[in-house]
Design a protein around this motif. Structure first.
Motif, mmCIF file in Angstrom:
data_model
loop_
_atom_site.group_PDB
_atom_site.id
_atom_site.type_symbol
_atom_site.label_atom_id
_atom_site.label_comp_id
_atom_site.label_asym_id
_atom_site.label_seq_id
_atom_site.Cartn_x
_atom_site.Cartn_y
_atom_site.Cartn_z
ATOM 1 N N PRO A 174 42.397 10.578 98.335
ATOM 2 C CA PRO A 174 41.315 11.280 97.646
ATOM 3 C C PRO A 174 40.866 10.469 96.427
ATOM 4 C CG PRO A 174 43.167 12.747 98.084
ATOM 5 C CD PRO A 174 43.639 11.367 98.379
ATOM 6 N N TYR A 175 39.580 10.546 96.125
ATOM 7 C CA TYR A 175 39.080 9.821 94.956
ATOM 8 C C TYR A 175 39.776 10.268 93.666
ATOM 9 C CZ TYR A 175 35.450 7.042 97.136
ATOM 10 O OH TYR A 175 34.790 6.088 97.869
ATOM 11 N N ARG A 176 40.292 11.512 93.633
ATOM 12 C CA ARG A 176 41.033 11.928 92.451
ATOM 13 C C ARG A 176 42.221 11.007 92.200
ATOM 14 N NH1 ARG A 176 45.464 13.746 90.636
ATOM 15 N NH2 ARG A 176 45.579 15.192 88.859
ATOM 16 N N ASP A 177 42.948 10.647 93.271
ATOM 17 C CA ASP A 177 44.097 9.761 93.121
ATOM 18 C C ASP A 177 43.660 8.350 92.747
ATOM 19 O OD1 ASP A 177 45.562 11.951 93.829
ATOM 20 O OD2 ASP A 177 46.054 11.252 95.851
ATOM 21 N N MET A 183 44.882 6.366 89.370
ATOM 22 C CA MET A 183 45.470 5.026 89.323
ATOM 23 C C MET A 183 44.624 4.080 88.469
ATOM 24 S SD MET A 183 47.323 4.275 92.973
ATOM 25 C CE MET A 183 45.953 4.650 94.065
ATOM 26 N N MET A 184 43.312 4.275 88.483
ATOM 27 C CA MET A 184 42.446 3.464 87.630
ATOM 28 C C MET A 184 42.824 3.626 86.162
ATOM 29 S SD MET A 184 38.274 3.638 87.155
ATOM 30 C CE MET A 184 38.256 5.196 86.239
ATOM 31 N N ASN A 234 37.249 -0.871 91.207
ATOM 32 C CA ASN A 234 36.130 -1.408 91.988
ATOM 33 C C ASN A 234 35.671 -0.425 93.058
ATOM 34 O OD1 ASN A 234 36.219 -3.672 90.414
ATOM 35 N ND2 ASN A 234 37.211 -4.969 91.951
ATOM 36 N N LEU A 235 36.609 0.348 93.600
ATOM 37 C CA LEU A 235 36.238 1.362 94.585
ATOM 38 C C LEU A 235 35.435 2.488 93.941
ATOM 39 C CD1 LEU A 235 39.630 1.354 96.470
ATOM 40 C CD2 LEU A 235 37.416 0.827 97.541
ATOM 41 N N ILE A 236 35.775 2.847 92.714
ATOM 42 C CA ILE A 236 35.013 3.860 91.989
ATOM 43 C C ILE A 236 33.612 3.333 91.674
ATOM 44 C CG2 ILE A 236 34.854 5.141 89.825
ATOM 45 C CD1 ILE A 236 36.891 6.288 91.813
ATOM 46 N N ILE A 237 33.522 2.083 91.232
ATOM 47 C CA ILE A 237 32.209 1.486 90.952
ATOM 48 C C ILE A 237 31.375 1.450 92.231
ATOM 49 C CG2 ILE A 237 31.011 -0.624 90.244
ATOM 50 C CD1 ILE A 237 33.415 -1.215 88.411
ATOM 51 N N ARG A 238 32.013 1.096 93.342
ATOM 52 C CA ARG A 238 31.297 1.029 94.625
ATOM 53 C C ARG A 238 30.721 2.399 94.985
ATOM 54 N NH1 ARG A 238 31.909 -2.004 99.522
ATOM 55 N NH2 ARG A 238 31.422 -0.793 101.372
#
Length: 249
Positions: free
Chosen positions: A91-94, A98-99, A109-113
């Motif tokens: 999940p994006y929450r996790d 971690m970020m 980078n996955l959040i920025i994407r």
């Protein structure tokens, strides 16, 4: 107190470092001293990225429960260990956790994407009120750095971040507090504070020659930004000395 702070910062002057220091008890006057007004942000950029995500979520454009494919971006390393995980969908929450907690670069980078670099930059400017913060590239993107692209933050924007976080809706403030409270880097402002004695909601950033720590307790706000650091052990001592301002036995 001001004399003690100035004496500590004079050691950064003697080291030839660029710095900006801010300390404000929530019931007292702020102290600010610095010799630089713009810094490469390193991992400190992850705080406005988190706030930008929460803004997009309030607009219904992203969702923390959505699953993220950890293989959707080049597997950069550095801080964090998401590139080593056996599970490749989280999940994006996790991913956000971690970020912040591990300063994981792949997760960033996955959040920025997912959020969009330009959308985040627009939120920084138009909603967060950050005038000098720039997100020009993803983390660990050395090719972009060679082209002159980098990420930046200013002391005034760091002060503005405190104001913005204080005004967040209650649920979003709880998310921010929770993630910042489990930051695993205690080498800077927290280094001289006894373990398990202080709730410190903070984010650090470091690169060669650069050390940052920004955060708050329930009683105070503080940050120290440093660049052009030639003697890291000496700079660590300054961070530890100033971080003791947060500790009230």
């Amino acid at each position: 107190m001001n004399a003690t702070i100035s004496a500590a910062l004079s050691r950064l002057d003697a080291l030839g470092a660029s710095y900006a220091f801010y300390f404000k008890p929530l019931d007292g006057a702020p102290f600010y001293q610095g010799n630089c007004e713009r810094f490469r942000s390193a991992s400190l950029i992850k705080v406005p990225i988190l706030l930008g995500w929460l803004s997009l979520e309030r607009q219904g454009l992203v969702d923390r429960t959505e699953l993220c494919d950890l293989d959707a971006e080049p597997q950069v390393q550095g801080a964090g260990f998401s590139w080593l995980l056996a599970a490749r969908r989280l999940p994006y929450r996790d991913v956000l956790l971690m970020m912040i907690a591990l300063s994981d670069n792949l997760c960033t980078n996955l959040i920025i994407r997912r959020a969009g670099l330009e959308a985040l930059q627009r939120i920084f400017r138009d909603e967060l009120g950050l005038r000098g913060t720039e997100l020009q590239r993803k983390l660990m993107d050395y090719a972009a750095r060679e082209r002159g692209l980098d990420n930046y933050i200013t002391p005034q924007d760091c002060i503005r971040l405190f104001e913005y976080v204080r005004a967040l809706p209650e649920d979003d403030r709880a998310v921010v507090d929770e993630m910042l409270s489990v930051n695993q880097d205690d080498l800077l402002l927290r280094r001289n504070i006894p373990r398990d004695t202080l709730d410190f909601y903070h984010k650090t950033g470091s690169m060669t020659g650069l050390l940052h720590d920004w955060g708050y307790t329930r009683e105070a706000e503080i940050f120290l930004l440093t660049e052009r650091v030639q003697d890291e052990p000496a700079a660590f001592e300054v961070f530890g000395e100033l971080g003791r301002l947060l500790y009230k036995p």
